[in-house]
Each structure stands twice: as C-alpha cells, then as structure tokens.
Design an enzyme around this catalytic site. Structure first.
Site, mmCIF file in Angstrom:
data_model
loop_
_atom_site.group_PDB
_atom_site.id
_atom_site.type_symbol
_atom_site.label_atom_id
_atom_site.label_comp_id
_atom_site.label_asym_id
_atom_site.label_seq_id
_atom_site.Cartn_x
_atom_site.Cartn_y
_atom_site.Cartn_z
ATOM 1 N N THR A 93 0.880 -1.215 -0.056
ATOM 2 C CA THR A 93 0.003 0.068 -0.118
ATOM 3 C C THR A 93 0.741 1.313 0.028
ATOM 4 O O THR A 93 0.284 2.236 -0.566
ATOM 5 C CB THR A 93 -0.940 0.119 1.277
ATOM 6 O OG1 THR A 93 -0.134 0.403 2.576
ATOM 7 C CG2 THR A 93 -1.758 -1.219 1.262
ATOM 8 N N VAL B 31 -1.989 4.806 -1.000
ATOM 9 C CA VAL B 31 -3.201 3.944 -1.316
ATOM 10 C C VAL B 31 -3.373 2.870 -0.357
ATOM 11 O O VAL B 31 -2.809 1.703 -0.760
ATOM 12 C CB VAL B 31 -3.226 3.819 -2.759
ATOM 13 C CG1 VAL B 31 -4.469 3.045 -2.997
ATOM 14 C CG2 VAL B 31 -3.049 5.253 -3.791
ATOM 15 N N HIS B 32 -4.004 2.836 0.826
ATOM 16 C CA HIS B 32 -4.187 1.992 1.528
ATOM 17 C C HIS B 32 -5.329 1.114 1.227
ATOM 18 O O HIS B 32 -5.331 -0.129 0.708
ATOM 19 C CB HIS B 32 -3.991 2.297 3.037
ATOM 20 C CG HIS B 32 -2.710 2.943 3.519
ATOM 21 N ND1 HIS B 32 -1.657 2.364 3.309
ATOM 22 C CD2 HIS B 32 -2.710 4.343 3.948
ATOM 23 C CE1 HIS B 32 -0.588 3.233 3.974
ATOM 24 N NE2 HIS B 32 -0.987 4.623 4.089
ATOM 25 N N ASP B 33 -6.615 1.332 1.745
ATOM 26 C CA ASP B 33 -7.584 0.512 1.733
ATOM 27 C C ASP B 33 -8.318 0.172 0.168
ATOM 28 O O ASP B 33 -8.719 -0.607 -0.358
ATOM 29 C CB ASP B 33 -9.071 1.390 2.267
ATOM 30 C CG ASP B 33 -8.567 1.284 3.921
ATOM 31 O OD1 ASP B 33 -7.560 0.610 4.512
ATOM 32 O OD2 ASP B 33 -9.212 2.115 4.517
ATOM 33 N N SER C 135 -6.082 -0.131 -2.077
ATOM 34 C CA SER C 135 -5.296 -1.323 -2.539
ATOM 35 C C SER C 135 -5.924 -2.542 -2.520
ATOM 36 O O SER C 135 -5.847 -3.468 -3.297
ATOM 37 C CB SER C 135 -3.965 -1.217 -2.023
ATOM 38 O OG SER C 135 -3.383 -0.144 -2.574
#
Length: 347
Positions: free
Chosen positions: A216, A262-264, A266
């Site tokens: 991420t 871009v965490h969630d 991803s």
C-alpha cells in the site's frame, strides 16, 4: 457507443464484465481512505455491495457508523450499515487517529447535522454470520479496519470460515520493499488496534489475503492525480478531492512530498483484480503482547521450517509487490467511468 456481451456500455476503454457480480461485505472504519475504497466499490460494475459493517479506529464507533450512514445516504448506496463492536477484544482502547483523518474522520469537511439513515437491527458480527449463511460460498469480506467484527463472527459461528468465498484485509506489515510498521517499528495500525482479533482471524481456515503496508505504501496518488478525479469525476471525484486535503497534509508531515498512499483502495483493487499483485503464502501469526505487539509474521511455505507456534495454522497469502501504474489506472477508470448494470437500458 457499443455494448459488450453483458449488455454493458463499452466506450472510452471502460471495464468489460459479466452479469455475475461479487457479493461483498465491507468492514470499515470510515476514515478518508475507507471512504475512497467504499466509493470505488460502489462505482464498480463488478461489485454487489451487500453490507457495510463498522468499527472504531479512524474515529469512535459513533463517528465511523455515522460516517458510513452519511456516505450511504449521500451517494445512494443501497447496502445496509451494521454497527460493530465499540472496543477491541483486548479491552484496551486505542484513541482515534484524529491527526490523520480529522475530528470527524472525513478530513473535517462540513457534514450535515442530521442523517436520516439508521443502522441495521443486527450487530455487525451477527450480520456477517447471517449473510454468510444466507449466501454460502458467495460472500467476500473486505476488511480495512480492525478485525474485531470478524473475530466475533468466528467466535459466534466458526463454521462461517467454510462458507465465505474469500477474505481480503488491509493490514499488517511483513517487511517487503523496506516497509515496516506505521504505529510502532513493527506494527501496522489496523493490526495494532486489536492484535488478538487479528491473530484469531489469521487462525481461521478461510481463503484470506493480507494487503499490507508492503504494497500500500508502494502506490501513491499524487495531487495532480487527485485533482484530475475532482475535475472529471463529478460529485464523487470532487468529494475525494475535498476529504484528501487533510490527509495530504498528514502525509506531507510524514515526508511524502506529493499526494497520499493508497491503503484501503489497494485491498479493494486486490479483491477485484488480484493480477495487480504478487503474493506469497504461508501461515501468519500476530504478536499479542510485549515490545513487538501487533507485529505480523508469516512463515513462508517455501521455507518448510518446523516451528510449534505456526504448526497447524492455515496457509494464507500476503501481497509482496504491486503494479502501481495499473492499479492507479484501474481506480481512475472505475471512479470516472464505472456504471451500474441497472443504469443500462435494455434496448
């Protein structure tokens, strides 16, 4: 304009799909990046969002549940919202990350005083159990917050591990690409918020993939990218731009010179297109006490090393690499051009 075999409009390189959509429960603590992932799912023609379950993290359970109801109401999301557990299994309360997401957890943009939508009658963990039993083999769970609701669902009904199609979580840090923890040297925030729940979820024999900081933090949405979403993505794109202004300032303070990680989204992208990622398999444990609490450790299957703490645990996947340009293109395409099947006329 042409239509593909599914009857969906095909123009400007829009994603082709079939009429069969993934039934997804989105377990979340909205949250700026949670909201971005939710809108990605909502805009995607690949997705049938069957439920949103909430937990604390980016805000208290009252704040995150209200945010989920606000997003449902503002963007016409049909899925019910089920309120989740207010505290982690450990009983240790972790304060909300207001310095990351703002006091209202949506970047402190103005929010309405009154939300007409109300939560589902069932608590989140029971909603997960009943939905999985009602649709055996069809439900995918995308969990982008603490894993308390999933752990409680397993405690309530361990058999659901056999009924769920797959589980994808945003969480953990396994040391790939030089990325370790973001709340301690070894611990990622979602795992750190309830390490006992995470260890129980990794102990269940359901198909599970962890999308952690290893990938991420390899993908970044620049300010120019986010600005283009605002300019071309209508209300959704403008909303993403507005909530990310607070988030961008947080990233800047952490040394990210332009844009946001871009965490969630991803994790959402993995669920919809796993070809974007490289994975490694093996059992996973979470350190639940001591100096390294919250650390996620995978014993890779290729190592074939005996160790009692991992023996008998199911093998799960972790993401080790990502095709960032393709992921960013995918997200942009869905936000700008994604349409729902019901919006396509039958002529």
């Amino acid at each position: 304009m042409t239509r593909d075999a599914s009857g969906r409009c095909a123009e400007r390189g829009e994603i082709k799909t079939t009429m069969s959509r993934k039934k997804i429960i989105f377990d979340t603590d909205p949250g700026i990046d949670d909201a971005m992932a939710l809108l990605f799912l909502h805009q995607s023609p690949q997705v049938e969002l069957v439920g949103i379950t909430t937990g604390p993290g980016n805000g208290t359970i009252d704040v995150t549940t209200r945010n989920a109801l606000y997003l449902k109401e503002r963007f016409g999301i049909a899925a019910p919202v089920a309120r989740g557990a207010a505290e982690p299994l450990t009983g240790k309360t972790v304060p909300p990350a207001a310095f990351v997401h703002g006091q209202n957890a949506l970047g402190d943009i103005p929010l309405p005083e009154h939300i007409a939508s109300v939560p589902h009658d069932l608590p989140a963990y029971r909603f997960i159990v009943e939905t999985a039993r009602r649709h055996p083999g069809e439900i995918s769970i995308l969990a982008v917050g603490r894993m308390t609701n999933l752990a409680l669902a397993l405690r309530e009904d361990p058999e659901i591990a056999k009924l769920v199609e797959q589980v994808v979580i945003m969480g953990g840090a396994f040391g790939h690409n030089g990325h370790s923890g973001n709340v301690s040297p070894v611990s990622e925030a979602n795992i750190d918020g309830d390490p006992l729940a995470a260890d129980e979820v990794f102990a269940a024999a359901w198909p599970l993939t962890a999308v952690g900081l290893d990938v991420t933090k390899e993908t970044r949405m620049s300010n120019a990218y986010l600005r283009s979403l605002a300019d071309e993505g209508g209300e959704v794109g403008q909303f993403i731009w507005e909530i990310t202004r607070f988030y961008e300032k947080f990233h800047l303070g952490r040394g990210v010179q332009d844009g946001i990680y871009v965490h969630d989204s991803s994790a959402a992208a993995f669920l919809l297109d796993p070809s974007l990622f490289v994975t490694r398999t093996g059992p996973i444990r979470v350190v639940t006490e001591g100096l390294a609490i919250g650390q996620t450790i995978q014993k890779a299957n290729v190592l074939n090393l005996p160790h009692a703490d991992w023996d008998g645990r199911p093998s799960h996947a972790i993401c080790t690499h990502v095709d960032s340009p393709r992921l960013l293109g995918f997200y942009r395409q869905v936000i700008l051009h994604g349409i729902h099947f019901e919006e396509v006329s039958s002529d």
